[in-house]
Design an enzyme around this catalytic site. Structure first.
Site, PDB file in Angstrom:
ATOM      1  N   CYS A   1       0.894  -1.237   0.012  1.00 30.25           N
ATOM      2  CA  CYS A   1       0.083  -0.170   0.086  1.00 30.25           C
ATOM      3  C   CYS A   1       0.827   1.273  -0.033  1.00 30.25           C
ATOM      4  O   CYS A   1       2.172   0.955   0.059  1.00 30.25           O
ATOM      5  CB  CYS A   1      -0.860   0.123   1.063  1.00 30.25           C
TER       6      CYS A   1
ATOM      7  N   CYS B   1       0.398  -2.989   9.689  1.00 31.62           N
ATOM      8  CA  CYS B   1       1.145  -4.179   9.611  1.00 31.62           C
ATOM      9  C   CYS B   1       2.449  -4.077   9.158  1.00 31.62           C
ATOM     10  O   CYS B   1       3.015  -2.894   8.899  1.00 31.62           O
ATOM     11  CB  CYS B   1       0.362  -4.966   8.490  1.00 31.62           C
TER      12      CYS B   1
ATOM     13  N   CYS C   1      -5.459   0.578   1.944  1.00 32.67           N
ATOM     14  CA  CYS C   1      -4.894  -0.448   2.700  1.00 32.67           C
ATOM     15  C   CYS C   1      -5.340  -1.837   2.228  1.00 32.67           C
ATOM     16  O   CYS C   1      -6.160  -2.164   1.686  1.00 32.67           O
ATOM     17  CB  CYS C   1      -5.609  -0.481   4.076  1.00 32.67           C
TER      18      CYS C   1
ATOM     19  N   GLN D   1     -13.871 -11.479  16.857  1.00 32.19           N
ATOM     20  CA  GLN D   1     -12.811 -11.914  16.202  1.00 32.19           C
ATOM     21  C   GLN D   1     -12.659 -11.010  14.923  1.00 32.19           C
ATOM     22  O   GLN D   1     -13.505 -11.060  14.223  1.00 32.19           O
ATOM     23  CB  GLN D   1     -12.265 -13.164  16.015  1.00 32.19           C
TER      24      GLN D   1
ATOM     25  N   TYR E   1     -13.288 -16.836  30.411  1.00 32.63           N
ATOM     26  CA  TYR E   1     -13.321 -15.546  29.454  1.00 32.63           C
ATOM     27  C   TYR E   1     -14.034 -15.710  28.389  1.00 32.63           C
ATOM     28  O   TYR E   1     -13.556 -15.824  27.136  1.00 32.63           O
ATOM     29  CB  TYR E   1     -11.557 -15.572  29.020  1.00 32.63           C
TER      30      TYR E   1
ATOM     31  N   GLU F   1     -17.539 -14.409  32.471  1.00 34.06           N
ATOM     32  CA  GLU F   1     -16.925 -13.332  31.906  1.00 34.06           C
ATOM     33  C   GLU F   1     -17.042 -12.093  32.770  1.00 34.06           C
ATOM     34  O   GLU F   1     -18.077 -11.745  33.222  1.00 34.06           O
ATOM     35  CB  GLU F   1     -17.421 -13.043  30.248  1.00 34.06           C
TER      36      GLU F   1
ATOM     37  N   ASP G   1      -9.768 -19.009  27.133  1.00 31.01           N
ATOM     38  CA  ASP G   1      -9.512 -18.231  26.059  1.00 31.01           C
ATOM     39  C   ASP G   1      -9.171 -16.958  26.579  1.00 31.01           C
ATOM     40  O   ASP G   1     -10.008 -15.976  26.229  1.00 31.01           O
ATOM     41  CB  ASP G   1     -10.533 -18.208  24.931  1.00 31.01           C
TER      42      ASP G   1
ATOM     43  N   CYS H   1      -3.918 -16.129  22.187  1.00 26.24           N
ATOM     44  CA  CYS H   1      -3.639 -15.000  21.253  1.00 26.24           C
ATOM     45  C   CYS H   1      -2.152 -14.683  21.350  1.00 26.24           C
ATOM     46  O   CYS H   1      -1.800 -13.700  20.980  1.00 26.24           O
ATOM     47  CB  CYS H   1      -4.458 -13.715  21.247  1.00 26.24           C
TER      48      CYS H   1
END
Length: 386
Positions: free
Chosen positions: A4, A13, A93, A221, A248, A269, A316, A343
């Site tokens: 880009c 990124c 982008c 997500q 979670y 949660e 998670d 993650c």
């Protein structure tokens, strides 16, 4: 490789110039080296699963109004890498589809011509702060969230911008335009007041055959197709059972997907809004064997009495990993198995080390959901040592 305009300046990124296969190898090597560092051997390592899409995969972006350099013209885009104030005009982008880029271009052009000031976070003046765009990549529904100051002097301009957005030629369909107002001194996307300018204050997205109602600030997500791969990988270890706990649980995605494999699922949660959304999503999908508990995991697990022992648990956690109270709870309860979705390998692997005296790693997967970045997801099956 598609680059880009502002690659290596914008902070969106960092690996866009690297062949995708090489990106995967680098991520894999980085995670496996952590296992070596902690002297853990993952049995049944299944490799790294690539993202379904390597471009245009994001369903959410939060853009900033600002300028590229001091006293420069208004731009709308992403903050520069390592920069606190500089913003780059990310009109092309590669992480989002053309609807996002079209909306960014139209919005920037409109407010630039109107000469409306952006927020200056040094002296706390200016009207325009952020633009959030969320899109159901499966449903095509789009939500726009214009974040501004509380100033009402630009009421008519905002109304005209809204009409321009509704008349913009897009592949998707705008179902919600919101104005979030705040005078927060911090450079964060939040709302002290919310005004619905058009439609509703949510949109719908699907994961497999389930439908999810998502608001402007709901967690979901950011790679829809990647999330399906991630959850399918985790669900492959979820056999039919009586009771399952999902720690979670967020807005309930995993809990609701587990519902057809368990007689009862409990989702735990801390964030109240997420729990309310999860309950609404259960109703939306006619699922009645899932119960959501609005409590901090670290406090919930202290309540040894009154807790039905599950057949297994799913965790998670956020990037910080498992809370020490949950580690202690797992060691005390000694569940037959744990499905751990992570993650952040840098907290996952120390957690696995802490539990290695009781659990062995019986299955390990890496799932790439964020091409052209350093991030990677993990799915681990832990089974109790005989």
């Amino acid at each position: 490789m598609e680059l880009c305009t502002f690659f290596q300046k914008c902070g969106g990124c960092s690996k866009l110039h690297i062949n995708y296969e090489e990106q995967l190898k680098t991520k894999e090597k980085s995670v496996l080296s952590l296992f070596d560092q902690y002297q853990i051997k993952p049995n049944n390592y299944h490799g790294i699963t690539p993202s379904v899409d390597i471009y245009e995969y994001r369903n959410k972006m939060e853009y900033s109004f600002g300028n590229e350099y001091k006293d420069g013209p208004l731009v709308l885009g992403l903050r520069g890498r390592g920069k606190k104030f500089d913003v780059y005009y990310t009109k092309d982008c590669k992480l989002v589809d053309s609807d996002f880029n079209n909306i960014v271009w139209q919005t920037r052009e409109f407010f630039l011509k109107k000469n409306i000031p952006f927020r200056n976070y040094k002296n706390h003046t200016g009207f325009l702060r952020n633009l959030g765009i969320r899109k159901g990549l499966k449903t095509g529904e789009i939500l726009l969230n214009l974040v501004t100051s509380l100033d009402n002097n630009y009421y008519q301009e905002v109304q005209t911008w809204k009409e321009n957005m509704l008349n913009t030629n897009l592949k998707g369909n705008i179902v919600s335009i919101i104005q979030s107002k705040t005078e927060s001194k911090a450079n964060v996307v939040k709302a002290d007041e919310i005004e619905i300018l058009y439609g509703r204050d949510y949109f719908y997205e699907k994961i497999f055959d389930l439908t999810f109602k998502i608001g402007p600030f709901s967690f979901f997500q950011t790679n829809t197709k990647g999330a399906e791969v991630l959850y399918q990988t985790a669900l492959s270890y979820a056999e039919n059972s009586d009771i399952v706990y999902d720690f979670y649980s967020g807005t309930g995605t995993i809990s609701l997907l587990l519902a057809n494999k368990a007689k009862k699922v409990y989702g735990i949660e801390i964030i109240k809004e997420a729990v309310e959304a999860a309950k609404q999503n259960a109703i939306l999908n006619n699922i009645n064997n899932v119960e959501f508990v609005n409590e901090d995991v670290k406090d919930f697990v202290k309540q040894q009495s009154g807790i039905e022992k599950p057949d297994y648990i799913v965790v998670d956690p956020p990037r910080a990993g498992l809370h020490p109270n949950l580690i202690k709870f797992i060691k005390t309860q000694q569940f037959n198995k744990i499905i751990y979705i992570s993650c952040n390998p840098k907290t996952l692997i120390p957690n696995l080390k802490e539990l290695s005296d009781l659990y062995t790693i019986s299955g390990f997967h890496l799932v790439d959901m964020f091409p052209h970045t350093d991030h990677v997801e993990s799915v681990v099956l832990m089974t109790k040592v005989s």
